[in-house]
Design an enzyme around this catalytic site. Structure first.
Site, PDB file in Angstrom:
ATOM      1  CB  ALA A 120      76.909 -30.560  10.683  1.00  0.00           C
ATOM      2  CB  THR A 121      72.516 -33.859  11.494  1.00  0.00           C
ATOM      3  OG1 THR A 121      72.836 -34.092  10.114  1.00  0.00           O
ATOM      4  CG2 THR A 121      71.029 -34.105  11.708  1.00  0.00           C
ATOM      5  CG  ASN A 200      75.095 -30.541   0.730  1.00  0.00           C
ATOM      6  OD1 ASN A 200      74.408 -29.517   0.719  1.00  0.00           O
ATOM      7  ND2 ASN A 200      74.551 -31.733   0.573  1.00  0.00           N
ATOM      8  CD  GLN A 228      80.275 -30.492   2.589  1.00  0.00           C
ATOM      9  OE1 GLN A 228      81.445 -30.534   2.216  1.00  0.00           O
ATOM     10  NE2 GLN A 228      79.564 -31.588   2.733  1.00  0.00           N
ATOM     11  CB  SER A 248      80.627 -31.893  10.236  1.00  0.00           C
ATOM     12  OG  SER A 248      80.822 -33.282  10.090  1.00  0.00           O
ATOM     13  CG  HIS A 250      82.157 -36.979   8.772  1.00  0.00           C
ATOM     14  ND1 HIS A 250      81.823 -37.379   7.507  1.00  0.00           N
ATOM     15  CD2 HIS A 250      81.036 -36.432   9.295  1.00  0.00           C
ATOM     16  CE1 HIS A 250      80.561 -37.088   7.262  1.00  0.00           C
ATOM     17  NE2 HIS A 250      80.061 -36.508   8.333  1.00  0.00           N
ATOM     18  CB  THR A 288      79.414 -39.372  28.259  1.00  0.00           C
ATOM     19  OG1 THR A 288      78.735 -39.769  29.446  1.00  0.00           O
ATOM     20  CG2 THR A 288      80.916 -39.452  28.478  1.00  0.00           C
ATOM     21  CB  CYS A 374      67.271 -43.377  -6.653  1.00  0.00           C
ATOM     22  SG  CYS A 374      66.949 -44.321  -8.125  1.00  0.00           S
TER      23      CYS A 374
END
Length: 450
Positions: A120-121, A200, A228, A248, A250, A288, A374
């Protein structure tokens, strides 16, 4: 001397450790004693057994049926789908086209509108940069929201550095975009509107059909990041007026490393390719095509087509069980984002008077994520929660529970027990919580600076 059991455990561990670097093997298998006791030590965390997994927004396990579909294309049908002169290439090409049809069927698209990418990125980069670069002579403005995924926001910032203008729309306190504000933001030189389908971090579902109608009236392409949303909520690109969509593999129990871009043919939307090469995927995405990964994504989409309704009902019941279980035993629990317009597999909660990172560290037996990020200098709350107007102290306490196809009631009950226990433990150490229980209004206190 090591016992026979310890030596047996070590022998079983050795073949796996040979696949790792010395450092990685050391981290994975710190001692024979740990292995014999089924203790896992990694990155300073030492727990008995693997934690239960409630982080489905980060990634999902591969469905065994997906893996079954993929394996032949790693072993016997390993041909390059772009090889046109022999059987190995032909059968791989046929498998890729079958997967293209499976992905298209899940979103109501024509298979010729589906282009495979690495995820997706990459699809978001092609959509945002590709559209604006192609129409750069006439279109110089993009509209998006402040709660988009980082790859969309960074793509927009990249365009700004090139001289394009970007409007970052604020969202309402429930996380939904204000449709009137969106319509007002669109200008004659607007080349793209990009709004995420399902967030997300907080699981809020945007009104895609309404946004699509506005974009159609204004004559502006509508792009949505549906990583998502795919396989979790019904998507129909025609009814929703979607022009470009990022997907996406995964996130829907498929393999990592593969995604797809939906690109509307009528009326045709053009993009400038972001990668140079052999012109695969009809010139949109050179490189490919990884047949096993694409076959896996196609199989995952076909399973989702058949089981999305069942999964949705089951996940909603588990979410209700989790929320009621926590709220029945703890006060000061707040849901971040809309309760009505949300995907039930994403439950983002804030726990008053508890620091989110401390809670995460205490929940070693549950794999969950925090809404806090963080940084090197300080702990900053999530930019998504900040956009919702969540108080900074509550934004710091957010935990995202991700529920999925393979989550069990027993796992939910265990997560409730561990979460309640840890929140109560942290609150016992919190002077602020003691003051609140005594009826003191903390917000009215003027704290002295020393």
């Amino acid at each position: 001397m090591a016992t026979a059991k310890q030596l047996s455990v070590l022998r079983r561990a050795l073949p796996a450790s040979r696949l790792l670097s010395t450092a990685a093997a050391s981290a994975a298998f710190l001692s024979v004693e740990d292995a014999a006791e089924d203790v896992i030590s990694m990155k300073g965390v030492r727990i008995s057994g693997r934690p239960l997994y409630l982080d489905m927004q980060a990634t999902t396990p591969v469905d065994p049926r997906v893996l079954d579909a993929m394996l032949p294309f790693y072993l016997s049908r390993f041909g390059n789908p772009h090889s046109r002169t022999h059987l190995y290439g032909w059968e791989s090409d046929a498998a890729v086209e079958a997967a293209r049809c499976q992905v298209a069927a899940l979103v109501g698209a024509n298979p010729k509108e589906i282009f495979f990418t690495s995820g997706a990125t990459e699809s978001n980069n092609i959509s945002v940069k590709g559209v604006m670069h192609f129409y750069r002579d006439k279109k110089r403005h993009v509209v998006t929201t402040q709660t988009e995924h980082k790859c969309v926001l960074d793509s927009c910032r990249h365009l700004q550095q090139e001289g394009f203008e970007v409007t970052y729309l604020p969202v309402r306190p429930d996380g939904l975009v204000d449709l009137d504000r969106l319509a007002t933001a669109i200008r004659p030189d607007t080349g793209l509107v990009s709004v995420m389908a399902v967030n997300n971090e907080i699981g809020v579902v945007q009104p895609l059909k309404d946004i699509g109608c506005i974009c159609k009236e204004k004559g502006v392409p509508f792009h949505t990041d549906a990583a998502q949303a795919l396989g979790k909520i019904p998507i129909d690109v025609e009814k929703m007026g979607i022009g470009l969509m990022s997907l996406s593999g995964h996130k829907i129990y498929g393999p990592k490393g593969v995604g797809a871009l939906y690109l509307r043919r009528r009326p045709r939307i053009r993009v400038e390719p972001q990668m140079s090469g052999g012109g695969q995927e009809r010139g949109i995405r050179s490189g490919t095509v990884p047949t096993p990964l694409v076959v896996g994504m196609g199989a995952a989409c076909e399973i989702a087509t058949k089981e999305m309704d069942y999964d949705g009902r089951r996940i909603a019941a588990l979410q209700e069980r989790l929320l009621n279980g926590i709220r029945s035993r703890l006060d000061g629990v707040v849901i971040n984002g809309s309760v009505e317009h949300r995907y039930p597999g994403n439950l983002n909660l804030s726990f008053a008077y508890v620091e989110g990172e401390s809670l995460l560290m205490g929940l070693k037996e549950v794999a969950v994520s925090s809404g806090s990020a963080c940084t090197s200098a300080s702990l900053e709350p999530s930019y998504v929660l900040r956009a919702l107007g969540v108080d900074e102290d509550m934004a710091h306490t957010s935990i995202r529970f991700g529920i999925g196809r393979f989550t069990t009631e027993a796992e939910i009950d265990r997560a409730i027990e561990l979460t309640v226990k840890q929140v109560e433990k942290l609150r016992e150490m919190s002077p602020l919580y003691e003051m609140v229980k005594e009826g003191i209004d903390i917000k009215s206190i003027q704290w002295a600076q020393h």
